[in-house]
Write a protein that holds these residues in place. Structure first.
Motif, mmCIF file in Angstrom:
data_model
loop_
_atom_site.group_PDB
_atom_site.id
_atom_site.type_symbol
_atom_site.label_atom_id
_atom_site.label_comp_id
_atom_site.label_asym_id
_atom_site.label_seq_id
_atom_site.Cartn_x
_atom_site.Cartn_y
_atom_site.Cartn_z
ATOM 1 N N SER A 6 34.081 40.353 47.668
ATOM 2 C CA SER A 6 34.989 39.236 47.863
ATOM 3 C C SER A 6 34.168 38.022 48.241
ATOM 4 N N PRO A 7 34.503 36.830 47.725
ATOM 5 C CA PRO A 7 33.725 35.652 48.083
ATOM 6 C C PRO A 7 33.841 35.347 49.559
ATOM 7 N N LYS A 8 32.716 35.029 50.186
ATOM 8 C CA LYS A 8 32.714 34.724 51.610
ATOM 9 C C LYS A 8 31.919 33.446 51.854
ATOM 10 N N PRO A 9 32.439 32.543 52.656
ATOM 11 C CA PRO A 9 31.671 31.346 52.976
ATOM 12 C C PRO A 9 30.503 31.703 53.877
ATOM 13 N N SER A 10 29.310 31.165 53.579
ATOM 14 C CA SER A 10 28.148 31.463 54.405
ATOM 15 C C SER A 10 28.265 30.752 55.745
ATOM 16 N N LYS A 201 41.351 54.062 49.888
ATOM 17 C CA LYS A 201 40.026 54.429 49.403
ATOM 18 C C LYS A 201 39.712 53.601 48.163
ATOM 19 N N TYR A 202 38.477 53.113 48.117
ATOM 20 C CA TYR A 202 38.024 52.359 46.949
ATOM 21 C C TYR A 202 36.605 52.782 46.615
ATOM 22 N N TRP A 203 36.332 52.963 45.342
ATOM 23 C CA TRP A 203 34.959 53.240 44.922
ATOM 24 C C TRP A 203 34.797 52.895 43.449
ATOM 25 N N VAL A 204 33.551 52.729 43.065
ATOM 26 C CA VAL A 204 33.202 52.544 41.660
ATOM 27 C C VAL A 204 32.241 53.652 41.267
ATOM 28 N N ALA A 205 32.183 53.924 39.979
ATOM 29 C CA ALA A 205 31.294 54.971 39.483
ATOM 30 C C ALA A 205 29.853 54.654 39.879
ATOM 31 N N LEU A 244 38.842 43.388 43.859
ATOM 32 C CA LEU A 244 38.204 42.741 44.995
ATOM 33 C C LEU A 244 38.739 43.365 46.282
ATOM 34 N N LEU A 245 38.098 43.031 47.388
ATOM 35 C CA LEU A 245 38.532 43.573 48.674
ATOM 36 C C LEU A 245 39.987 43.224 48.947
ATOM 37 N N VAL A 248 42.356 45.676 47.382
ATOM 38 C CA VAL A 248 42.497 46.940 48.117
ATOM 39 C C VAL A 248 43.495 46.762 49.258
ATOM 40 N N ASN A 249 43.392 45.638 49.961
ATOM 41 C CA ASN A 249 44.330 45.361 51.050
ATOM 42 C C ASN A 249 45.758 45.220 50.531
ATOM 43 N N THR A 250 45.899 44.560 49.382
ATOM 44 C CA THR A 250 47.229 44.394 48.792
ATOM 45 C C THR A 250 47.808 45.743 48.380
ATOM 46 N N ALA A 251 46.982 46.587 47.770
ATOM 47 C CA ALA A 251 47.444 47.918 47.370
ATOM 48 C C ALA A 251 47.888 48.726 48.585
#
Length: 269
Positions: A6-10, A201-205, A244-245, A248-251
């Motif tokens: 997820s985009p994050k401001p530095s 739970k979230y993952w990618v191959a 995006l993160l 996952v929160n929305t789901a």
């Protein structure tokens, strides 16, 4: 299992952080050259260059000072624009999350309201669970981005003849019906883990803890549990960058809303 990006401001712009000492050194050297130019003597006559040493040093010093200031201003402007783009992306994600949550909330609320007014054995009342599942799965599929078509499923928690827990695919949106997930099978581990721990739970191959078979390139599993566990919702995509993160929160929020709806529906719905 990993977390989606997820985009994050530095906290502090990196380029600006690197440029500040560099600009300071350049300005200091430029100022030093201008001071030294006052005492410089002689003439430089080389190729097309015909200038006094004093003039050359003063010019180089002034140029370094000017470039340090202009460079600092340009980097600051770039970082400001980059920060604005990140903030705009985050705002767009939050707006998208709100819209999707509202999209799934309306049919769920309508289902609860309808169930309280319809006759117990009416066909419309019997269709309510299926209609709510369809609405939930349709919204879950909207979470995915990219060209790949996502697949969303609802698995209902039951038990087999031996008393073992089983997640039975009840409804699918966008693909095949899916496989029965039996407790103890490696492919079913993420789903039961999400259900038992009440967490998404979230993952990618390719992730170290990702299942080796039976799932897509990118996967989200959320529990559907309220007063009791009902099952899990899943959404998958063959695109590793589909989620995006915030998705996952929305789901997870959708899973909570659906569980609340199932708990609110009167018996026999």
């Amino acid at each position: 299992m990993t977390s989606a990006g997820s985009p994050k401001p530095s906290r502090f712009p990196k380029r600006l952080f690197l440029w500040i000492p560099l600009a300071g050194v350049a300005a200091a050297v430029g100022y030093w050259l201008q001071i030294k130019a006052d005492d410089a003597q002689g003439q430089i006559d080389w190729w097309i260059l015909d200038v006094s040493t004093k003039g050359l040093l003063a010019g180089i010093g002034a140029g370094l000072t000017f470039l340090s200031v202009v460079g600092l201003a340009l980097v600051a402007a770039y970082e400001t624009a980059a920060a604005e783009r990140v903030r705009a992306a985050i705002t767009a994600q939050q707006q998208r999350q709100l819209e999707l949550s509202q999209a799934v909330l309306r049919p769920l609320v309508d289902a609860v309201n309808s169930a309280t007014h319809l006759r117990a054995n009416s066909p419309q009342r019997r269709h309510l669970p299926g209609e709510t599942r369809t609405a939930v799965l349709a919204v879950l599929c909207k979470l995915a981005t990219g060209a790949a078509e996502p697949v969303a499923r609802y698995y209902e928690l039951t038990r087999d003849g031996g008393g073992k827990r089983v997640l039975q695919p009840v409804k699918c949106w966008g693909g095949d019906a899916g496989h029965v997930l039996k407790e103890g099978d490696p492919i079913a581990a993420p789903a039961f883990d999400a259900l038992d721990k009440s967490e998404a739970k979230y993952w990618v191959a390719g992730d170290p803890e990702a299942p080796t078979t039976g799932w897509s390139e990118a996967n989200i599993i959320v529990p559907v549990a309220g007063s009791r566990p009902y099952g899990v919702l899943t959404v998958e995509s063959s695109d590793t960058d589909a989620f995006l993160l915030q998705d996952v929160n929305t789901a997870a929020l959708i899973g909570q809303l659906y569980a609340a709806t199932l708990g609110a529906l009167p018996p026999g719905s």
